[in-house]
Design a protein around this motif. Structure first.
Motif, PDB file in Angstrom:
ATOM      1  N   TYR A 188       4.738 -11.091   8.750  1.00 41.18           N
ATOM      2  CA  TYR A 188       5.109 -11.765   7.499  1.00 41.18           C
ATOM      3  C   TYR A 188       6.407 -11.211   6.928  1.00 41.18           C
ATOM      4  CZ  TYR A 188       4.839 -13.158   2.577  1.00 41.18           C
ATOM      5  OH  TYR A 188       5.124 -13.659   1.331  1.00 41.18           O
ATOM      6  N   TRP A 189       6.470  -9.883   6.761  1.00 41.20           N
ATOM      7  CA  TRP A 189       7.624  -9.334   6.029  1.00 41.20           C
ATOM      8  C   TRP A 189       8.827  -9.042   6.923  1.00 41.20           C
ATOM      9  CZ3 TRP A 189       9.712  -4.617   7.273  1.00 41.20           C
ATOM     10  CH2 TRP A 189       8.895  -3.692   7.937  1.00 41.20           C
ATOM     11  N   HIS A 190       8.590  -8.781   8.213  1.00 39.70           N
ATOM     12  CA  HIS A 190       9.708  -8.408   9.088  1.00 39.70           C
ATOM     13  C   HIS A 190      10.108  -9.543  10.032  1.00 39.70           C
ATOM     14  CE1 HIS A 190      12.446  -5.915  11.329  1.00 39.70           C
ATOM     15  NE2 HIS A 190      11.771  -6.118  12.457  1.00 39.70           N
ATOM     16  N   TYR A 191       9.179 -10.024  10.835  1.00 40.40           N
ATOM     17  CA  TYR A 191       9.513 -11.111  11.761  1.00 40.40           C
ATOM     18  C   TYR A 191       9.653 -12.449  11.041  1.00 40.40           C
ATOM     19  CZ  TYR A 191       8.127  -7.721  15.306  1.00 40.40           C
ATOM     20  OH  TYR A 191       8.028  -6.595  16.086  1.00 40.40           O
ATOM     21  N   ARG A 192       8.959 -12.589   9.913  1.00 42.70           N
ATOM     22  CA  ARG A 192       9.005 -13.800   9.085  1.00 42.70           C
ATOM     23  C   ARG A 192       8.580 -15.042   9.868  1.00 42.70           C
ATOM     24  NH1 ARG A 192      14.636 -12.476   5.711  1.00 42.70           N
ATOM     25  NH2 ARG A 192      14.172 -10.267   5.482  1.00 42.70           N
ATOM     26  N   ILE A 193       7.559 -14.866  10.700  1.00 42.45           N
ATOM     27  CA  ILE A 193       7.017 -15.993  11.461  1.00 42.45           C
ATOM     28  C   ILE A 193       5.708 -16.491  10.856  1.00 42.45           C
ATOM     29  CG2 ILE A 193       8.123 -15.336  13.624  1.00 42.45           C
ATOM     30  CD1 ILE A 193       5.513 -14.023  14.492  1.00 42.45           C
ATOM     31  N   MET A 194       5.207 -15.814   9.826  1.00 44.83           N
ATOM     32  CA  MET A 194       4.011 -16.247   9.113  1.00 44.83           C
ATOM     33  C   MET A 194       4.385 -16.640   7.698  1.00 44.83           C
ATOM     34  SD  MET A 194       1.437 -16.285  11.100  1.00 44.83           S
ATOM     35  CE  MET A 194       0.143 -16.495   9.879  1.00 44.83           C
ATOM     36  N   ASP A 195       3.652 -17.632   7.164  1.00 45.37           N
ATOM     37  CA  ASP A 195       3.980 -18.128   5.827  1.00 45.37           C
ATOM     38  C   ASP A 195       3.070 -17.550   4.748  1.00 45.37           C
ATOM     39  OD1 ASP A 195       1.849 -19.435   6.951  1.00 45.37           O
ATOM     40  OD2 ASP A 195       2.447 -21.442   6.323  1.00 45.37           O
ATOM     41  N   PHE A 196       2.228 -16.587   5.102  1.00 47.56           N
ATOM     42  CA  PHE A 196       1.417 -15.863   4.120  1.00 47.56           C
ATOM     43  C   PHE A 196       1.061 -14.509   4.736  1.00 47.56           C
ATOM     44  CE2 PHE A 196      -1.617 -17.713   6.955  1.00 47.56           C
ATOM     45  CZ  PHE A 196      -2.670 -16.794   7.012  1.00 47.56           C
ATOM     46  N   PRO A 197       0.798 -13.492   3.929  1.00 46.38           N
ATOM     47  CA  PRO A 197       0.432 -12.185   4.475  1.00 46.38           C
ATOM     48  C   PRO A 197      -1.065 -12.118   4.763  1.00 46.38           C
ATOM     49  CG  PRO A 197       0.665 -12.015   2.108  1.00 46.38           C
ATOM     50  CD  PRO A 197       1.014 -13.437   2.463  1.00 46.38           C
ATOM     51  N   CYS A 198      -1.419 -11.503   5.873  1.00 44.44           N
ATOM     52  CA  CYS A 198      -2.827 -11.309   6.230  1.00 44.44           C
ATOM     53  C   CYS A 198      -3.454 -10.263   5.315  1.00 44.44           C
ATOM     54  CB  CYS A 198      -2.926 -10.862   7.691  1.00 44.44           C
ATOM     55  SG  CYS A 198      -4.569 -10.343   8.183  1.00 44.44           S
ATOM     56  N   GLY A 199      -4.489 -10.660   4.567  1.00 42.58           N
ATOM     57  CA  GLY A 199      -5.131  -9.733   3.636  1.00 42.58           C
ATOM     58  C   GLY A 199      -5.848  -8.588   4.317  1.00 42.58           C
ATOM     59  N   MET A 200      -6.315  -8.805   5.548  1.00 40.89           N
ATOM     60  CA  MET A 200      -7.011  -7.740   6.276  1.00 40.89           C
ATOM     61  C   MET A 200      -6.099  -6.541   6.500  1.00 40.89           C
ATOM     62  SD  MET A 200      -9.885  -6.870   7.838  1.00 40.89           S
ATOM     63  CE  MET A 200     -10.825  -8.234   8.560  1.00 40.89           C
ATOM     64  N   SER A 201      -4.802  -6.794   6.672  1.00 37.74           N
ATOM     65  CA  SER A 201      -3.872  -5.720   7.029  1.00 37.74           C
ATOM     66  C   SER A 201      -3.820  -4.610   5.987  1.00 37.74           C
ATOM     67  CB  SER A 201      -2.464  -6.294   7.234  1.00 37.74           C
ATOM     68  OG  SER A 201      -2.450  -7.246   8.271  1.00 37.74           O
ATOM     69  N   GLN A 202      -4.133  -4.935   4.740  1.00 36.50           N
ATOM     70  CA  GLN A 202      -4.040  -3.903   3.699  1.00 36.50           C
ATOM     71  C   GLN A 202      -5.145  -2.853   3.816  1.00 36.50           C
ATOM     72  OE1 GLN A 202      -0.896  -5.391   3.393  1.00 36.50           O
ATOM     73  NE2 GLN A 202      -1.105  -3.917   1.714  1.00 36.50           N
ATOM     74  N   GLU A 203      -6.073  -3.075   4.725  1.00 36.08           N
ATOM     75  CA  GLU A 203      -7.090  -2.063   5.030  1.00 36.08           C
ATOM     76  C   GLU A 203      -6.465  -0.764   5.534  1.00 36.08           C
ATOM     77  OE1 GLU A 203     -10.856  -1.647   8.174  1.00 36.08           O
ATOM     78  OE2 GLU A 203      -9.113  -2.913   8.603  1.00 36.08           O
ATOM     79  N   PHE A 204      -5.245  -0.846   6.046  1.00 32.40           N
ATOM     80  CA  PHE A 204      -4.626   0.324   6.653  1.00 32.40           C
ATOM     81  C   PHE A 204      -4.352   1.434   5.641  1.00 32.40           C
ATOM     82  CE2 PHE A 204      -2.658  -2.645  10.069  1.00 32.40           C
ATOM     83  CZ  PHE A 204      -3.881  -2.716  10.714  1.00 32.40           C
ATOM     84  N   VAL A 205      -4.467   1.154   4.352  1.00 32.45           N
ATOM     85  CA  VAL A 205      -4.288   2.223   3.372  1.00 32.45           C
ATOM     86  C   VAL A 205      -5.323   3.330   3.555  1.00 32.45           C
ATOM     87  CG1 VAL A 205      -3.180   0.733   1.640  1.00 32.45           C
ATOM     88  CG2 VAL A 205      -5.682   1.045   1.588  1.00 32.45           C
ATOM     89  N   LEU A 206      -6.513   2.986   4.066  1.00 30.90           N
ATOM     90  CA  LEU A 206      -7.565   4.002   4.174  1.00 30.90           C
ATOM     91  C   LEU A 206      -7.294   5.030   5.270  1.00 30.90           C
ATOM     92  CD1 LEU A 206     -10.139   5.363   3.399  1.00 30.90           C
ATOM     93  CD2 LEU A 206     -11.444   3.537   4.538  1.00 30.90           C
ATOM     94  N   PRO A 207      -7.008   4.644   6.519  1.00 33.72           N
ATOM     95  CA  PRO A 207      -6.678   5.700   7.480  1.00 33.72           C
ATOM     96  C   PRO A 207      -5.471   6.535   7.065  1.00 33.72           C
ATOM     97  CG  PRO A 207      -6.409   3.500   8.461  1.00 33.72           C
ATOM     98  CD  PRO A 207      -7.104   3.320   7.164  1.00 33.72           C
ATOM     99  N   LEU A 208      -4.496   5.923   6.372  1.00 39.59           N
ATOM    100  CA  LEU A 208      -3.357   6.710   5.891  1.00 39.59           C
ATOM    101  C   LEU A 208      -3.801   7.707   4.825  1.00 39.59           C
ATOM    102  CD1 LEU A 208      -0.454   4.088   5.665  1.00 39.59           C
ATOM    103  CD2 LEU A 208      -1.007   5.685   7.533  1.00 39.59           C
ATOM    104  N   ALA A 209      -4.688   7.283   3.930  1.00 39.00           N
ATOM    105  CA  ALA A 209      -5.187   8.203   2.904  1.00 39.00           C
ATOM    106  C   ALA A 209      -5.975   9.350   3.525  1.00 39.00           C
ATOM    107  CB  ALA A 209      -6.059   7.438   1.902  1.00 39.00           C
ATOM    108  N   LEU A 210      -6.711   9.056   4.576  1.00 41.65           N
ATOM    109  CA  LEU A 210      -7.500  10.112   5.217  1.00 41.65           C
ATOM    110  C   LEU A 210      -6.608  11.127   5.918  1.00 41.65           C
ATOM    111  CD1 LEU A 210     -10.424   7.891   6.511  1.00 41.65           C
ATOM    112  CD2 LEU A 210     -10.642   9.831   4.942  1.00 41.65           C
ATOM    113  N   VAL A 211      -5.576  10.676   6.639  1.00 38.97           N
ATOM    114  CA  VAL A 211      -4.706  11.673   7.284  1.00 38.97           C
ATOM    115  C   VAL A 211      -3.870  12.403   6.239  1.00 38.97           C
ATOM    116  CG1 VAL A 211      -4.631  10.452   9.491  1.00 38.97           C
ATOM    117  CG2 VAL A 211      -2.849  10.022   7.799  1.00 38.97           C
TER     118      VAL A 211
END
Length: 535
Positions: A41-64
């Motif tokens: 969505y933000w870099h390749y700009r081939i999607m017209d909306f952001p995938c909401g599932m992707s924001q799950e990645f905040v948790l593994p980052l918070a854990l490390v």
């Protein structure tokens, strides 16, 4: 392999994936998509909306960011903490007014994406000690309320367990008042989906991979809320799961309800403090990770689920482990799941009688063969025997026989025309009826069945050396429509997001039957007989 090597592997494998998550993240503070993990969505700009599932990645980052893992360069990083907070804020900005989010198409309002990401954001906010924040808190409440009120079509127990976990965390952050009753109601609903055999329903069947996630969420809830009396259903679920940890440590596969190779270990460490059998199951199922044989989960959408489970398992790892239990023997028939396990003389068979007798066979602890049954290509369609069907009765102790019509595999693909139609429909009408659209797509891609003009019969007969497998396929007409035929070990013919990941065992070759089919005359059956297990 010593159990502590499994703990080291959890940390090592998780840390190895963190650069991927950071590559997926827009890390530029002045960017309008700062905090977005959907690179398409933000870099390749081939999607017209952001995938909401992707924001799950905040948790593994918070854990490390927080855990004292060996050789952890991310611990305490000020930049990483800012990116985690940015990820939560982007989720708030990108969500719908009611707090829901989309996953695969606009205005989808996807339950799974909303639940996975909300669970992750509650935990990440706790870990980085994100205090009162009007923007974030208002968003978390909106999404929790939406999940509390929303009931998706079908029985997806792992999603229901996530909703329960989210509502419990909402109660802990904002007070139990608005969330206690819906949390209990959703928990009651989830527990009603547990079979007497111990498994929790995933589209009506048993999938050990998804079950391990449900076990993890319920084990954590039991630790937080011992008043909810969850240990009995957890013990039944863990006992069922343990039956399907293969002798090489792998779990599940194409013969199970959702065909996943998932394994989420964290709940077994939690439950292991009161149920030693949970630790025994974990020691077995973590072997592939420790030995470098784990399936590859490094997919942009599913890697996050596994990372936070690995890191929670590392955090809760029990230092005292039970002595390895004796190897199971005998035959176990799970009639509700349609699954059979047969262990004798170093040969172990795991078979799905509701999936055309698809099976995995192990000898002396190693995979001997995986088999998902005959497949026939007819034009652009594929007829298979392993689509879910009614299971036969108790197979007893002798030969196992499964028969019935073959069915066409789910192979519908998106085209430019279909894409335009779907988006136009969602923009104009579908946005007001997202549950109806999802129900129709589930039937098209997951649950519906269309029989093919072929019948199969599979028998699995035990013998002194192992098993004899005999397949017979009959055509209603002639065989001229069949362009290719064969038997594969790892086919999946329904849409399951977390299936079809790679493991090295999948290098097993395809059994090609094209020449045999070309020689058949009208009325003649295709017959294939093979023997497995001998030295």
């Amino acid at each position: 392999m010593p159990p502590d090597s499994s703990r080291a592997a959890l940390a090592r494998q998780a840390l190895a994936e963190i650069p991927k998550l950071l590559t997926l993240l827009d890390r530029t503070p002045v960017s309008p998509t700062y905090g977005c993990f959907d690179r398409s969505y933000w870099h390749y700009r081939i999607m017209d909306f952001p995938c909401g599932m992707s924001q799950e990645f905040v948790l593994p980052l918070a854990l490390v960011w927080s855990l004292d893992l060996p050789d952890n360069p991310y611990r305490g990083s000020a930049a990483l903490r800012e990116w985690i907070e940015a990820g939560i804020r982007f989720a708030a900005r990108a969500s719908h007014a009611d707090g829901s989010c989309d996953d695969y198409y606009p205005f989808e309002r996807a339950t799974g994406a909303a639940a996975f990401s909300l669970f992750a954001m509650f935990e990440a906010a706790r870990i980085i000690e994100l205090g009162k924040d009007d923007e974030i808190d208002a968003f978390l409440v909106r999404r929790a309320n939406w999940l509390a009120a929303h009931q998706e079509n079908g029985q997806l127990s792992n999603h229901e367990a996530l909703i329960v976990a989210c509502l419990q965390r909402a109660a802990e952050r904002f007070g139990a008042g608005p969330f206690e009753t819906p949390m209990r109601e959703r928990l009651t609903r989830l527990l009603s989906w547990q079979s007497a055999e111990g498994w929790f329903s995933e589209y009506g069947g048993a999938d050990p991979g998804y079950l391990s996630l449900t076990i993890g969420l319920l084990a954590d809830l039991d630790r937080r809320r011992p008043d909810l009396s969850l240990r009995a259903p957890l013990a039944r679920a863990i006992a069922f799961f343990a039956e399907f940890v293969h002798p090489d440590g792998t779990v599940g596969g194409e013969y199970t309800s959702r065909a996943t190779l998932n394994f989420f270990p964290h709940g077994f460490e939690i439950a292991g403090r009161w149920l030693p059998e949970a630790l025994s199951a974990n020691d077995s199922a973590l072997r592939p990770l420790a030995e470098g044989r784990s399936p590859s989960y490094s997919d942009d959408r599913i890697i996050g689920h596994h990372l936070w489970s690995w890191l929670f398992a590392w955090q809760d790892y029990c230092s005292e482990r039970p002595v390895a239990s004796q190897q199971r023997t005998g035959r176990q028939w799970f009639s509700e799941a349609g699954l059979l396990v047969d262990r004798r003389d170093g040969i172990e068979l795991f078979a799905a009688l509701r999936r055309g007798g698809a099976f995995k066979l192990f000898r002396d602890g190693a995979l001997l063969v995986s088999d998902t049954g005959p497949s026939l290509r007819i034009g652009e369609r594929v007829a298979v025997s392993h689509i879910e069907s009614k299971a036969p009765g108790d197979p007893g102790d002798g030969t196992i026989t499964v028969e019935g019509p073959m069915a066409f595999a789910k192979s519908t693909r998106l085209t430019p025309f279909k894409n335009v139609v779907l988006r136009t429909f969602m923009l104009v009408f579908g946005r007001f009826f997202p549950d109806l659209v999802r129900r129709l797509l589930q039937r098209l891609l997951v649950t519906g069945r269309k029989d093919a003009p072929f019948r199969f019969r599979r028998s699995l007969e035990p013998n002194a050396q192992g098993w004899t497998v005999r397949d017979e396929v009959r055509a209603e007409g002639d065989w001229s429509s069949v362009g290719a035929a064969g038997i594969g070990g790892f086919q999946t013919s329904v849409t399951t997001v977390m299936a079809r990941v790679f493991r090295s065992e999948q290098l097993q070759p395809w059994l090609k039957l094209d020449d045999e089919v070309r020689r058949l005359k009208r009325g003649e059956p295709l017959v294939v007989e093979r023997r497995f297990g001998g030295s």
